[in-house]
Design an enzyme around this catalytic site. Structure first.
Site, PDB file in Angstrom:
ATOM      1  N   GLY A  45       0.838  -1.184   0.000  1.00 30.61           N
ATOM      2  CA  GLY A  45       0.000   0.000   0.000  1.00 30.61           C
ATOM      3  C   GLY A  45       0.875   1.236   0.000  1.00 30.61           C
ATOM      4  N   GLN A  50       2.836  10.094   1.114  1.00 26.58           N
ATOM      5  CA  GLN A  50       4.141   9.438   1.210  1.00 26.58           C
ATOM      6  C   GLN A  50       5.038   9.776   0.027  1.00 26.58           C
ATOM      7  OE1 GLN A  50       2.213   5.432   2.202  1.00 26.58           O
ATOM      8  NE2 GLN A  50       4.193   5.333   3.255  1.00 26.58           N
ATOM      9  N   CYS A  93       5.921   0.233   7.461  1.00 27.55           N
ATOM     10  CA  CYS A  93       5.540   1.410   6.689  1.00 27.55           C
ATOM     11  C   CYS A  93       6.703   1.799   5.787  1.00 27.55           C
ATOM     12  CB  CYS A  93       5.193   2.560   7.637  1.00 27.55           C
ATOM     13  SG  CYS A  93       4.701   4.067   6.781  1.00 27.55           S
ATOM     14  N   LEU A  94       6.405   2.069   4.529  1.00 28.48           N
ATOM     15  CA  LEU A  94       7.452   2.457   3.588  1.00 28.48           C
ATOM     16  C   LEU A  94       8.095   3.783   3.968  1.00 28.48           C
ATOM     17  CD1 LEU A  94       5.744   1.406   0.228  1.00 28.48           C
ATOM     18  CD2 LEU A  94       7.522   0.180   1.517  1.00 28.48           C
ATOM     19  N   HIS A 135      -4.421   1.538   7.454  1.00 27.34           N
ATOM     20  CA  HIS A 135      -3.077   2.108   7.546  1.00 27.34           C
ATOM     21  C   HIS A 135      -2.928   3.267   6.553  1.00 27.34           C
ATOM     22  CE1 HIS A 135       1.398   1.780   8.085  1.00 27.34           C
ATOM     23  NE2 HIS A 135       1.364   2.324   6.871  1.00 27.34           N
ATOM     24  N   GLU A 136      -3.387   3.056   5.324  1.00 26.47           N
ATOM     25  CA  GLU A 136      -3.248   4.103   4.297  1.00 26.47           C
ATOM     26  C   GLU A 136      -4.152   5.291   4.595  1.00 26.47           C
ATOM     27  OE1 GLU A 136      -0.673   3.817   2.580  1.00 26.47           O
ATOM     28  OE2 GLU A 136      -0.373   1.688   2.968  1.00 26.47           O
ATOM     29  N   HIS A 139      -2.532   7.647   6.880  1.00 26.28           N
ATOM     30  CA  HIS A 139      -1.628   8.581   6.198  1.00 26.28           C
ATOM     31  C   HIS A 139      -2.394   9.782   5.642  1.00 26.28           C
ATOM     32  CE1 HIS A 139       2.247   6.653   6.368  1.00 26.28           C
ATOM     33  NE2 HIS A 139       1.767   5.514   5.899  1.00 26.28           N
TER      34      HIS A 139
END
Length: 167
Positions: A45, A50, A93-94, A135-136, A139
Site C-alpha cells: 500500500g 508518502q 511502513c514504507l 493504515h493508508e 496517512h
C-alpha cells in the site's frame, strides 16, 4: 510511469491531513506512478502524502506478493463502519523503513471511495485488506504508525528509529 521518492518520517508532510482528490488525468497519472513506486519498494500500500502529494488518494495491492495482482486506486476513502472485533499484528511502513510494530485495528471495515474515473464504490474489506486500507487512510489523515502507540512505546521506537537501531 515513474518510481517516485518516498518521504521518510519525520518529514512534516506525513503529519499533514490531506485535501480531497479529484478524479482527473493528473490524479490517474499520479496513481499509476504510485503503483509502480509501491511495487518497486516493495510494499502493499502507498498513500499520496508518502510521495509528497497532499491529496486523499492511496493505492494498494495486498495479494501481488503471492502472485496475484489486484491493484486498487482509491480516492477520498471513508470508513463507514468498522467491526467490533480487533486484531493486533505487525505493521511496517514504507515511510519508516526497517521498523515494524504491533498495531491494533478492527479486522473488518465497510469502505466508500471514488474510483479514478469518478464513480463511487463501496465494499466490505476484511483481514489484511482491511488492515492495509486503515493504515493508508491514517496517512491521509496525517498519522503514521507511531501515532497509534502508547506514549512510552512511541518514545522508545522513535528514539531507536532516529538513532538508526532496532528497538
Amino acid at each position: 510511469m515513474a518510481v517516485l521518492p518516498i518521504l521518510r518520517w519525520p518529514d512534516p508532510r506525513l503529519a499533514t491531513p490531506c485535501a480531497p482528490a479529484t478524479p482527473d488525468a493528473a490524479t490517474r497519472a499520479l496513481a499509476q506512478d504510485m503503483l509502480e513506486t509501491m511495487y518497486a519498494a516493495p510494499g502493499r500500500g502507498l498513500a499520496a502524502p508518502q510521495v509528497g502529494a497532499l491529496i486523499r488518494l492511496f493505492v494498494m495491492d495486498v495479494t501481488w506478493k503471492e502472485g496475484t495482482h489486484a491493484p486498487r486506486i482509491l480516492l477520498n476513502p471513508e470508513i463507514l463502519s468498522a467491526s467490533a472485533t480487533t486484531a493486533t499484528g505487525p505493521e511496517g511502513c514504507l515511510s519508516i523503513p526497517g521498523l515494524t510494530t504491533d498495531i491494533t485495528r478492527p479486522t473488518g471495515i465497510h469502505l466508500r471511495w471514488t474510483d479514478p474515473h469518478g464513480d463511487r464504490r463501496e465494499e466490505t474489506l476484511t483481514g489484511f485488506a482491511a488492515i492495509c486500507a486503515q493504515h493508508e487512510i491514517d496517512h491521509l489523515d496525517g498519522r503514521v504508525t507511531f501515532d497509534r502507540l502508547p506514549p512510552d512505546r512511541r518514545a522508545a521506537l522513535e528514539a531507536a528509529y532516529l538513532a538508526g537501531r532496532p528497538a
